[in-house]
Scaffold this motif. Sequence first.
Motif, short mmCIF file in Angstrom:
data_model
loop_
_atom_site.label_atom_id
_atom_site.label_comp_id
_atom_site.label_asym_id
_atom_site.label_seq_id
_atom_site.Cartn_x
_atom_site.Cartn_y
_atom_site.Cartn_z
N UNK A 189 44.05 37.19 48.04
CA UNK A 189 43.59 38.43 47.42
C UNK A 189 44.15 38.60 46.02
N UNK A 190 45.44 38.22 45.83
CA UNK A 190 46.02 38.32 44.50
C UNK A 190 45.31 37.42 43.50
N UNK A 191 45.04 36.17 43.91
CA UNK A 191 44.35 35.25 43.02
C UNK A 191 42.94 35.71 42.71
N UNK A 192 42.21 36.14 43.75
CA UNK A 192 40.84 36.62 43.53
C UNK A 192 40.82 37.89 42.68
N UNK A 193 41.79 38.77 42.93
CA UNK A 193 41.85 40.00 42.14
C UNK A 193 42.12 39.71 40.68
N UNK A 194 43.09 38.81 40.44
CA UNK A 194 43.38 38.46 39.05
C UNK A 194 42.16 37.83 38.37
N UNK A 195 41.47 36.95 39.12
CA UNK A 195 40.27 36.32 38.55
C UNK A 195 39.19 37.36 38.28
N UNK A 196 39.04 38.30 39.21
CA UNK A 196 38.02 39.33 39.03
C UNK A 196 38.36 40.25 37.86
N UNK A 197 39.65 40.64 37.74
CA UNK A 197 40.05 41.50 36.63
C UNK A 197 39.84 40.78 35.30
N UNK A 198 40.21 39.48 35.27
CA UNK A 198 39.99 38.71 34.04
C UNK A 198 38.50 38.62 33.71
N UNK A 199 37.67 38.39 34.74
CA UNK A 199 36.23 38.31 34.51
C UNK A 199 35.68 39.63 34.00
N UNK A 200 36.10 40.74 34.62
CA UNK A 200 35.67 42.05 34.16
C UNK A 200 36.11 42.30 32.73
#
Length: 482
Positions: A189-200
Motif C-alpha cells: 500500500x505504501x508503494x502504490x500510494x507513493x506511486x499514485x501520489x507521484x502520478x497525481x
Amino acid sequence: MAERAGRTGSARRRALAPLRRLAARPRIAALTARLAPRSVRTRTTLAACVSVAVVLVAASAAVLLLLRVNLEHSIEAGAREQAQVVGRLAADGRLPNPIPLDNGTDFVQVTDARGTVLAASQNLTGRPALTPTGRSDGHETFDLADLGDEHHQRVTTLTTDTPTGPVTIRVGASLHTADTAEDLTTAALGGLSALLVATVGVVTWKATGRALRPVEVIRSEVAAIGDRDLDRRVPDPGSDDEIARLARTMNDMLDRLEAAGVRQRRFIADASHELRSPLAVLRTQLEVAHTHPDPAVRADLVAGALQDTDRLQSLATDLLLLARLDATGHGGPQEEIDLTGLVRTTVENRGPQPHRVTLDLAAGLTTSGNPMWLGRLLTNLLDNAQRHARHHVTVRLAADSAAGQAVVDVTNDGPPIGAADREKVFERFTRLDDARSRNDGGTGLGLSIARDIATLHGGTLTIKDTTDGCTFRIRLPIRREP
C-alpha cells in the motif's frame, strides 16, 4: 547575596520569555511566507497531492485494520477450536501428554484448579504453568520467555469440567502469519500510494500548466500593451471556459479603454481648438486697443475683449464641470428634491429672457439627487432653447406613473433637429450649422453636460420627434413614498 541575584535573574528571564516569543513570531511568519508556494500551478499540485495522500492514508489504515481483524479472528477461531478438542478429551479422561499441535498453534497447556500442569505440548513439557501478567486489548498477557524465543502470540483460555475436577486449557496461536501479511500489505500500500501520489502530482502539474498557458499568454499580452497601443487585443483561446470568458472580458475592457482614450484625445483637441480662437481674438483686440489712438475705438475693442473673456470663463467652467462629472461617476450628495419647485425656481430666477417661457407643471413630483446639478441641467436646456427659439419656449412637467418617472419637456419653436443628428448634438463641441455657431454664445458643451447629469441621476435625455420646433425630453426616477 548570590542566591538573591540568582533568583532575580531567573525572574527576569521568566518575565522576558513572552517578549521573546512575540518577537519570534514575525520571523516565523516571514519564513513561512517565503517558503509558501507562490504560483497557482504549484499550489494546485500540492493541494492535489496532499488531498490524495490524505485519502490514501485513511483508506490504507482502514484496509490494514480490516485485514488485521480478519486474520486475528481466523487465528483465534483455530486456537479456540483446538482448545475445545482438548477440552473434550479431558472431559472423557483421554487427555494425551504431550498434546499434539495443530497447524498455526504454538503450544497447549492444561492445568488443574491448583495450577498443576496436567498435560502440555512438546515445547512446554516440564515447564511450570503459565500465569497471566496483565491485560492488553481485552486479552490476558503472558510471559512467554520460557519458550526460548520472542513470540507474537494470542493465547486462548478455556475452562472445562473433567471427572477429576475443572481444568484450564491455554492454547497459544502464532500471529506471525498476520504480522507478515500486515507488513507485506503495508509495504504494498505504501508503494502504490507513493506511486499514485507521484502520478497525481505529475498529471496535475502538466494539466495545470496546460490550462494556465493561455492565462500566461493573456498576461504577457496585457503587460506589453501600453497607453499608445490600446488597439491591441489579447488572444481568445476559442473555448467556452473561464479562461475564454476572461479573454473576452479583457478585450471588452480594452475596447472601453481605447474608446475612452479616443474620446479623451478628441476632447483635448477640441478644447484646444475652442480655446485657441477666442484667445487669439482677445490678444488681437488688446494689442490693437493698446496702440490705437482713438479712445472710442479702444472702448469698443475693450468691450469685445470682455465678451471674449466671458466666453472663455464659461468654457473653462464647463470644462471643469465635465472633468468633475467624469471623475466622480455619481450625482454628488443625494437629497430629496421637489422637482416641481426646482423647475419653477430655475425658470423664474433667469430674469428677463429673449423669448417668452410658458410653464405647465404637475404638482407634487419629487426625486432624489443633487439640486445644484439638476438645476444646471435645466439651465443648459433653457439656454439652448432660448438660443434657437423664434418666439417662445415651453417647459412641461408630467408624471409617467407606469414607468415610475417624471418627464420634463423643454420645447422651442425653432428649427427642428433631424433624426440623423439627434445623437450627434450631445457630443462635446458639436455644432450642427451656422445657426448653432459660437457667435450665438454657446460653448458646444451644454447639451453634453446635461446628458451626463441626467445619466448620473439614473435618467435619460433625448430629443423627441416633433413636426414643428425641437423638444428635449428628460426622464428622471420619481421618489416613491415609503
